[in-house]
Motif scaffolding. Sequence first.
Motif, PDB file in Angstrom:
ATOM      1  N   ILE A  35      39.372   8.904  53.051  1.00 36.88           N
ATOM      2  CA  ILE A  35      39.808   7.505  53.026  1.00 36.88           C
ATOM      3  C   ILE A  35      38.594   6.577  53.079  1.00 36.88           C
ATOM      4  O   ILE A  35      38.499   5.620  52.302  1.00 36.88           O
ATOM      5  N   GLU A  36      37.642   6.871  53.982  1.00 36.39           N
ATOM      6  CA  GLU A  36      36.437   6.043  54.120  1.00 36.39           C
ATOM      7  C   GLU A  36      35.599   6.064  52.842  1.00 36.39           C
ATOM      8  O   GLU A  36      35.104   5.024  52.401  1.00 36.39           O
ATOM      9  N   ILE A  37      35.416   7.235  52.265  1.00 34.29           N
ATOM     10  CA  ILE A  37      34.595   7.359  51.054  1.00 34.29           C
ATOM     11  C   ILE A  37      35.274   6.659  49.879  1.00 34.29           C
ATOM     12  O   ILE A  37      34.623   5.915  49.129  1.00 34.29           O
ATOM     13  N   LEU A  38      36.572   6.874  49.702  1.00 34.27           N
ATOM     14  CA  LEU A  38      37.290   6.257  48.586  1.00 34.27           C
ATOM     15  C   LEU A  38      37.315   4.737  48.692  1.00 34.27           C
ATOM     16  O   LEU A  38      37.297   4.034  47.678  1.00 34.27           O
ATOM     17  N   LYS A  39      37.306   4.230  49.923  1.00 32.00           N
ATOM     18  CA  LYS A  39      37.266   2.778  50.130  1.00 32.00           C
ATOM     19  C   LYS A  39      35.981   2.196  49.529  1.00 32.00           C
ATOM     20  O   LYS A  39      35.976   1.082  49.010  1.00 32.00           O
ATOM     21  N   LYS A  40      34.892   2.964  49.551  1.00 27.73           N
ATOM     22  CA  LYS A  40      33.619   2.506  48.975  1.00 27.73           C
ATOM     23  C   LYS A  40      33.720   2.296  47.467  1.00 27.73           C
ATOM     24  O   LYS A  40      32.909   1.594  46.881  1.00 27.73           O
ATOM     25  N   PHE A  41      34.715   2.928  46.845  1.00 27.77           N
ATOM     26  CA  PHE A  41      34.942   2.770  45.402  1.00 27.77           C
ATOM     27  C   PHE A  41      36.081   1.795  45.109  1.00 27.77           C
ATOM     28  O   PHE A  41      36.499   1.648  43.968  1.00 27.77           O
ATOM     29  N   GLY A  42      36.594   1.162  46.183  1.00 28.24           N
ATOM     30  CA  GLY A  42      37.671   0.191  46.025  1.00 28.24           C
ATOM     31  C   GLY A  42      39.047   0.809  45.886  1.00 28.24           C
ATOM     32  O   GLY A  42      39.980   0.148  45.424  1.00 28.24           O
ATOM     33  N   PHE A  43      39.199   2.083  46.283  1.00 23.78           N
ATOM     34  CA  PHE A  43      40.483   2.767  46.168  1.00 23.78           C
ATOM     35  C   PHE A  43      41.212   2.778  47.509  1.00 23.78           C
ATOM     36  O   PHE A  43      40.607   2.920  48.565  1.00 23.78           O
ATOM     37  N   ASP A  44      42.531   2.671  47.429  1.00 25.25           N
ATOM     38  CA  ASP A  44      43.386   2.685  48.617  1.00 25.25           C
ATOM     39  C   ASP A  44      43.450   4.082  49.240  1.00 25.25           C
ATOM     40  O   ASP A  44      43.102   5.075  48.608  1.00 25.25           O
ATOM     41  N   ASN A  45      43.976   4.102  50.446  1.00 25.13           N
ATOM     42  CA  ASN A  45      44.231   5.346  51.168  1.00 25.13           C
ATOM     43  C   ASN A  45      45.152   6.231  50.319  1.00 25.13           C
ATOM     44  O   ASN A  45      46.298   5.852  50.052  1.00 25.13           O
ATOM     45  N   PRO A  46      44.678   7.402  49.898  1.00 30.92           N
ATOM     46  CA  PRO A  46      45.516   8.254  49.043  1.00 30.92           C
ATOM     47  C   PRO A  46      46.652   8.936  49.801  1.00 30.92           C
ATOM     48  O   PRO A  46      47.541   9.525  49.175  1.00 30.92           O
ATOM     49  N   TYR A  47      46.629   8.861  51.116  1.00 33.21           N
ATOM     50  CA  TYR A  47      47.643   9.546  51.924  1.00 33.21           C
ATOM     51  C   TYR A  47      48.753   8.621  52.421  1.00 33.21           C
ATOM     52  O   TYR A  47      49.693   9.087  53.057  1.00 33.21           O
ATOM     53  N   LYS A  48      48.644   7.326  52.130  1.00 35.93           N
ATOM     54  CA  LYS A  48      49.690   6.420  52.590  1.00 35.93           C
ATOM     55  C   LYS A  48      50.953   6.678  51.786  1.00 35.93           C
ATOM     56  O   LYS A  48      50.916   7.095  50.628  1.00 35.93           O
ATOM     57  N   GLU A  49      52.076   6.404  52.425  1.00 39.89           N
ATOM     58  CA  GLU A  49      53.367   6.602  51.763  1.00 39.89           C
ATOM     59  C   GLU A  49      53.515   5.591  50.636  1.00 39.89           C
ATOM     60  O   GLU A  49      53.139   4.432  50.784  1.00 39.89           O
ATOM     61  N   GLN A  50      54.078   6.054  49.538  1.00 36.54           N
ATOM     62  CA  GLN A  50      54.282   5.186  48.373  1.00 36.54           C
ATOM     63  C   GLN A  50      55.349   4.164  48.633  1.00 36.54           C
ATOM     64  O   GLN A  50      56.318   4.383  49.239  1.00 36.54           O
TER      65      GLN A  50
END
Length: 160
Positions: free
Chosen positions: A145-160
């Motif tokens: 989650i922290e690394i993906l945030k650096k690329f401007g991406f949301d938490n991939p594990y949050k519920e849709q």
Amino acid sequence: MLKLSLSLQQNFQAPELVLKRAYLKKVVETSLRHIATQSNCEIGIACVDNAESQQLNLEYRGKDKPTNVLSFPSDLPDEMAAILDSFPIGDLVVCIPVVLQEALDQQKTPIEHFTHMLVHGTLHLMGYDHETSETDAEEMEALEIEILKKFGFDNPYKEQ
């Protein structure tokens, strides 16, 4: 200062996911820096189809189906890092059709999900695991989650 050598093998390509070597390198380097890896590293990335992923998944994990990413950590001892100019951390095999289908199912862009799988696989190469304990899974997911945030991406594990 981390220096990454990346080899890329694209056995399968898709027009909706154009992968640039510089971007792949940036994602892996960002992941490694985030977990404080400082040594020069080598990584191999292969982009494959369903059949190749399924064959490798069966051979190495005993699962007879294609999967999004397989990680093959180097089996060289850590002591070799001090001797070698660049330490091979391992190889990632990404199944492009699976990643594209998962992106569609999860309502994400192909590059967003591919980036997640690249981060996820890189962490596996560095010894992180999500299958042995809930605590390890939570730690690995938090890093992703922290690394993906650096690329401007949301938490991939949050519920849709």
